[in-house]
Design a protein around this motif. Structure first.
Motif, PDB file in Angstrom:
ATOM      1  N   MET A  96       0.820  -1.203   0.000  1.00 52.92           N
ATOM      2  CA  MET A  96       0.000   0.000   0.000  1.00 52.92           C
ATOM      3  C   MET A  96       0.860   1.261   0.000  1.00 52.92           C
ATOM      4  O   MET A  96       2.043   1.223   0.358  1.00 52.92           O
ATOM      5  N   GLU A  97       0.226   2.342  -0.365  1.00 51.35           N
ATOM      6  CA  GLU A  97       0.846   3.657  -0.253  1.00 51.35           C
ATOM      7  C   GLU A  97       1.269   3.887   1.191  1.00 51.35           C
ATOM      8  O   GLU A  97       0.508   3.594   2.122  1.00 51.35           O
ATOM      9  N   PHE A  98       2.487   4.379   1.390  1.00 59.62           N
ATOM     10  CA  PHE A  98       2.967   4.681   2.739  1.00 59.62           C
ATOM     11  C   PHE A  98       2.518   6.080   3.136  1.00 59.62           C
ATOM     12  O   PHE A  98       2.686   7.031   2.381  1.00 59.62           O
ATOM     13  N   VAL A  99       1.933   6.192   4.317  1.00 61.97           N
ATOM     14  CA  VAL A  99       1.449   7.486   4.817  1.00 61.97           C
ATOM     15  C   VAL A  99       2.375   7.954   5.929  1.00 61.97           C
ATOM     16  O   VAL A  99       2.478   7.312   6.983  1.00 61.97           O
ATOM     17  N   GLU A 100       3.051   9.054   5.696  1.00 64.70           N
ATOM     18  CA  GLU A 100       3.949   9.648   6.688  1.00 64.70           C
ATOM     19  C   GLU A 100       3.127  10.277   7.790  1.00 64.70           C
ATOM     20  O   GLU A 100       2.115  10.936   7.535  1.00 64.70           O
ATOM     21  N   GLY A 101       3.525  10.076   9.031  1.00 62.26           N
ATOM     22  CA  GLY A 101       2.813  10.721  10.128  1.00 62.26           C
ATOM     23  C   GLY A 101       2.821   9.889  11.391  1.00 62.26           C
ATOM     24  O   GLY A 101       3.566   8.907  11.526  1.00 62.26           O
ATOM     25  N   ARG A 102       1.961  10.287  12.340  1.00 68.33           N
ATOM     26  CA  ARG A 102       1.866   9.615  13.631  1.00 68.33           C
ATOM     27  C   ARG A 102       0.443   9.130  13.849  1.00 68.33           C
ATOM     28  O   ARG A 102      -0.517   9.786  13.410  1.00 68.33           O
ATOM     29  N   GLN A 103       0.299   8.020  14.547  1.00 67.49           N
ATOM     30  CA  GLN A 103      -1.040   7.562  14.891  1.00 67.49           C
ATOM     31  C   GLN A 103      -1.705   8.594  15.801  1.00 67.49           C
ATOM     32  O   GLN A 103      -1.072   9.157  16.697  1.00 67.49           O
ATOM     33  N   LEU A 104      -2.995   8.812  15.559  1.00 66.57           N
ATOM     34  CA  LEU A 104      -3.733   9.775  16.369  1.00 66.57           C
ATOM     35  C   LEU A 104      -3.675   9.423  17.844  1.00 66.57           C
ATOM     36  O   LEU A 104      -3.605  10.312  18.698  1.00 66.57           O
ATOM     37  N   GLN A 105      -3.667   8.125  18.169  1.00 69.72           N
ATOM     38  CA  GLN A 105      -3.622   7.747  19.584  1.00 69.72           C
ATOM     39  C   GLN A 105      -2.359   8.282  20.262  1.00 69.72           C
ATOM     40  O   GLN A 105      -2.403   8.726  21.416  1.00 69.72           O
ATOM     41  N   ASP A 106      -1.227   8.261  19.554  1.00 70.64           N
ATOM     42  CA  ASP A 106       0.018   8.769  20.136  1.00 70.64           C
ATOM     43  C   ASP A 106      -0.005  10.290  20.260  1.00 70.64           C
ATOM     44  O   ASP A 106       0.501  10.855  21.232  1.00 70.64           O
ATOM     45  N   VAL A 107      -0.593  10.947  19.251  1.00 70.48           N
ATOM     46  CA  VAL A 107      -0.704  12.405  19.288  1.00 70.48           C
ATOM     47  C   VAL A 107      -1.566  12.840  20.473  1.00 70.48           C
ATOM     48  O   VAL A 107      -1.235  13.784  21.198  1.00 70.48           O
ATOM     49  N   LEU A 108      -2.668  12.125  20.700  1.00 72.43           N
ATOM     50  CA  LEU A 108      -3.579  12.487  21.774  1.00 72.43           C
ATOM     51  C   LEU A 108      -3.005  12.174  23.149  1.00 72.43           C
ATOM     52  O   LEU A 108      -3.227  12.918  24.110  1.00 72.43           O
ATOM     53  N   LEU A 109      -2.263  11.080  23.265  1.00 74.19           N
ATOM     54  CA  LEU A 109      -1.712  10.704  24.565  1.00 74.19           C
ATOM     55  C   LEU A 109      -0.830  11.802  25.148  1.00 74.19           C
ATOM     56  O   LEU A 109      -0.727  11.951  26.359  1.00 74.19           O
ATOM     57  N   ALA A 110      -0.197  12.562  24.256  1.00 68.93           N
ATOM     58  CA  ALA A 110       0.698  13.634  24.719  1.00 68.93           C
ATOM     59  C   ALA A 110      -0.058  14.888  25.117  1.00 68.93           C
ATOM     60  O   ALA A 110       0.553  15.809  25.669  1.00 68.93           O
TER      61      ALA A 110
END
Length: 300
Positions: A96-110
């Motif tokens: 599949m196409e690779f999507v650069e970024g962070r999982q929302l769960q990790d973004v929210l945990l911070a």
């Protein structure tokens, strides 16, 4: 649109690098195209356990069916594109196409709890825009949760993992989804079929999780008894007033009592979306989902 090719031996075409995710339907790896050097994502069928060969074959076929569902969504920018299917060391896989970024769960945990209206509206609003296109293809995602959302460096969201998606209105024979985020009608077979309102329940769970750090009806614990409260009293009191009524309507037990579609949800979020050219919120997420609406007009 790229043609989805079938690759007999994936290792000849792709170098499999680091494992980046572990899901119920497969393991996710970063890989590299040996010809172009392009990075791709490789979703690999789980390794065979002590179960029968027939179950292992079925799991491989189910992964390919996920790929077929994703090809229906080709052209939706926020859904990774399927490039190829194949076999890697005896296990079926999707390239599949690779999507650069962070999982929302990790973004929210911070940053939880997230209560700034522009941030909340930007996250749920972007997901409404994506789901509007998914639902237009008569599909229900069935597994909305922060783990299945990627926040790209420019603040755009991508929705991943169509492994549990179903055709709307088609009978299901077993439970689908993840406890805590799955709607009540997903907890068992649904002879009448699931509707887009199942995804609205998942969105509502994400809204509650962001703002009061609690999932409805007991969340990840044992299934709550019918008639029990949506949230403990102290969590209900902590709901941001801008979104309290909307969030509670989205997680009603009966599907017919929830908003009719994601456009209805989006319309209630619209007043809180960032305006074009506006300043960033003082305590923003990183990456910042508000960036999308500060640089783009809403599509709904």
């Amino acid at each position: 649109m790229r043609k989805v090719e079938e690759i007999g031996n994936v290792e000849k075409s792709y170098e499999v690098l680091d494992m980046v995710g572990d899901g119920g339907q497969g393991d996710l790896f970063l890989a590299r195209d040996r010809r172009s050097g392009e990075r791709v994502a490789l979703k690999l069928q789980k390794a065979r356990d002590l179960g029968p060969e027939s179950i292992f074959r079925w799991a491989g076929e189910e992964l390919l069916r996920e790929g077929s569902r994703m090809t229906l969504l080709t052209g939706i920018q926020a859904i990774p594109e399927i490039i190829a299917t194949g076999t890697h060391r005896g296990r079926r896989c999707l390239i599949m196409e690779f999507v650069e970024g962070r999982q929302l769960q990790d973004v929210l945990l911070a940053a939880r709890p997230v209560r700034h209206p522009e941030i909340v509206a930007s996250v749920i609003g972007q997901l409404c825009e994506i789901l509007w296109e998914v639902h237009a293809q008569n599909l229900v995602h069935c597994d909305l949760k922060p783990e299945n959302v990627i926040v790209q460096p420019d603040g755009r969201l991508s929705l991943i993992d169509m492994g549990l998606a179903v055709t709307a209105g088609k009978a299901t024979s077993d439970s689908r989804g993840t406890r805590g985020w799955a709607s009540p009608e997903q907890s068992d077979a649904c002879p009448s079929g699931l509707t887009q309102r199942a995804d609205i329940f998942g969105l509502g769970c994400m809204l509650l999780e962001m703002t009061v750090m609690r999932l409805p009806y007991g969340g990840l614990e044992e299934l709550a008894e019918p008639g029990g409260p949506v949230l403990p009293a102290e969590k209900l009191a902590a709901l941001p007033p801008e979104f309290a009524s909307l969030a509670l309507s989205m997680v009603r037990r009966k599907a017919e009592e929830r908003p009719a579609d994601v456009r209805e949800v989006f319309d209630q979020l619209r007043p809180y979306l960032p305006r074009l050219g506006s300043r960033r919120p003082p305590k923003r997420l990183r990456p910042d989902p508000t960036e999308y609406y500060r640089t783009h007009e809403p599509r709904l």
